[in-house]
Write a protein that holds these residues in place. Sequence first.
Motif, PDB file in Angstrom:
ATOM      1  N   CYS A  87       0.858  -1.184   0.000  1.00 41.13           N
ATOM      2  CA  CYS A  87       0.000   0.000   0.000  1.00 41.13           C
ATOM      3  C   CYS A  87       0.890   1.228   0.000  1.00 41.13           C
ATOM      4  O   CYS A  87       1.686   1.432   0.926  1.00 41.13           O
ATOM      5  CB  CYS A  87      -0.919   0.001   1.218  1.00 41.13           C
ATOM      6  N   VAL A  88       0.760   2.018  -1.049  1.00 41.86           N
ATOM      7  CA  VAL A  88       1.508   3.261  -1.170  1.00 41.86           C
ATOM      8  C   VAL A  88       0.493   4.393  -1.095  1.00 41.86           C
ATOM      9  O   VAL A  88      -0.430   4.459  -1.913  1.00 41.86           O
ATOM     10  CB  VAL A  88       2.298   3.322  -2.498  1.00 41.86           C
ATOM     11  N   ILE A  89       0.663   5.254  -0.087  1.00 40.40           N
ATOM     12  CA  ILE A  89      -0.258   6.373   0.121  1.00 40.40           C
ATOM     13  C   ILE A  89       0.459   7.661  -0.259  1.00 40.40           C
ATOM     14  O   ILE A  89       1.586   7.914   0.182  1.00 40.40           O
ATOM     15  CB  ILE A  89      -0.745   6.420   1.584  1.00 40.40           C
ATOM     16  N   ARG A  90      -0.204   8.455  -1.063  1.00 37.74           N
ATOM     17  CA  ARG A  90       0.387   9.700  -1.562  1.00 37.74           C
ATOM     18  C   ARG A  90       0.818  10.593  -0.399  1.00 37.74           C
ATOM     19  O   ARG A  90       0.113  10.745   0.576  1.00 37.74           O
ATOM     20  CB  ARG A  90      -0.617  10.454  -2.444  1.00 37.74           C
ATOM     21  N   GLY A  91       1.981  11.155  -0.547  1.00 39.67           N
ATOM     22  CA  GLY A  91       2.489  12.133   0.421  1.00 39.67           C
ATOM     23  C   GLY A  91       2.660  13.478  -0.269  1.00 39.67           C
ATOM     24  O   GLY A  91       2.044  13.741  -1.308  1.00 39.67           O
ATOM     25  N   GLY A  92       3.512  14.297   0.273  1.00 37.70           N
ATOM     26  CA  GLY A  92       3.699  15.639  -0.254  1.00 37.70           C
ATOM     27  C   GLY A  92       4.836  15.786  -1.234  1.00 37.70           C
ATOM     28  O   GLY A  92       5.187  16.906  -1.615  1.00 37.70           O
ATOM     29  N   CYS A 121      -1.319  -6.554  -6.365  1.00 38.27           N
ATOM     30  CA  CYS A 121      -2.240  -6.152  -5.301  1.00 38.27           C
ATOM     31  C   CYS A 121      -1.536  -5.129  -4.420  1.00 38.27           C
ATOM     32  O   CYS A 121      -1.390  -5.303  -3.210  1.00 38.27           O
ATOM     33  CB  CYS A 121      -2.709  -7.359  -4.493  1.00 38.27           C
ATOM     34  N   VAL A 122      -1.054  -4.081  -5.065  1.00 33.10           N
ATOM     35  CA  VAL A 122      -0.427  -2.971  -4.365  1.00 33.10           C
ATOM     36  C   VAL A 122      -1.377  -1.790  -4.492  1.00 33.10           C
ATOM     37  O   VAL A 122      -1.589  -1.270  -5.593  1.00 33.10           O
ATOM     38  CB  VAL A 122       0.957  -2.626  -4.955  1.00 33.10           C
ATOM     39  N   LEU A 123      -1.971  -1.420  -3.380  1.00 32.91           N
ATOM     40  CA  LEU A 123      -2.877  -0.270  -3.406  1.00 32.91           C
ATOM     41  C   LEU A 123      -2.061   0.995  -3.621  1.00 32.91           C
ATOM     42  O   LEU A 123      -1.043   1.200  -2.958  1.00 32.91           O
ATOM     43  CB  LEU A 123      -3.652  -0.169  -2.090  1.00 32.91           C
TER      44      LEU A 123
END
Length: 164
Positions: A87-92, A121-123
């Motif tokens: 899971c990769v969550i957007r940062g700045g 299956c990488v969000l």
Amino acid sequence: MADVANSKLLEGIEGIPQLKDALVVLIKTEWNAAIVDELERGALKVLQGQGIRTKTYTVPGAVEITFAVQRCWAAGIKADAFITLGCVIRGGTPHFEYVCQTVTDGVTQLNLTLPAPTIFCVLTVNTNEQAHERLGGIHGHKGEEAGITAMKMIAFSRQLSANT
């Protein structure tokens, strides 16, 4: 928007041949562990519910996933399918784009070079809330979907092998 309701993925699961002799290797990341652990639980629920053997390996981050898949195969772990969990969550910063592109390209290369399918299956999401929507929320459970996809791809590969 990718929505499982727009797919036939969940149809015909009962028609998948018995795959009790199959091995699916899951490679998961340490980042966003609670989310990734839930993706793993969903995939294992589906796979183990069908009697499919599984093995999980953990790597530090998403970029390392494809190395781990390749090394497993090279080390003689001849899985019938691999599932990549992250899971990769957007940062700045632009780091999000680099990581997402790298892991996507890596999984594509694995699918072109290994004889076993590698399931993506990488969000790649903007927020934590969007990740949770993909763990059984309005967008389904992506871990379960990855397990189903692995089963269908194993069956597909075996069908082709039987026809040659």
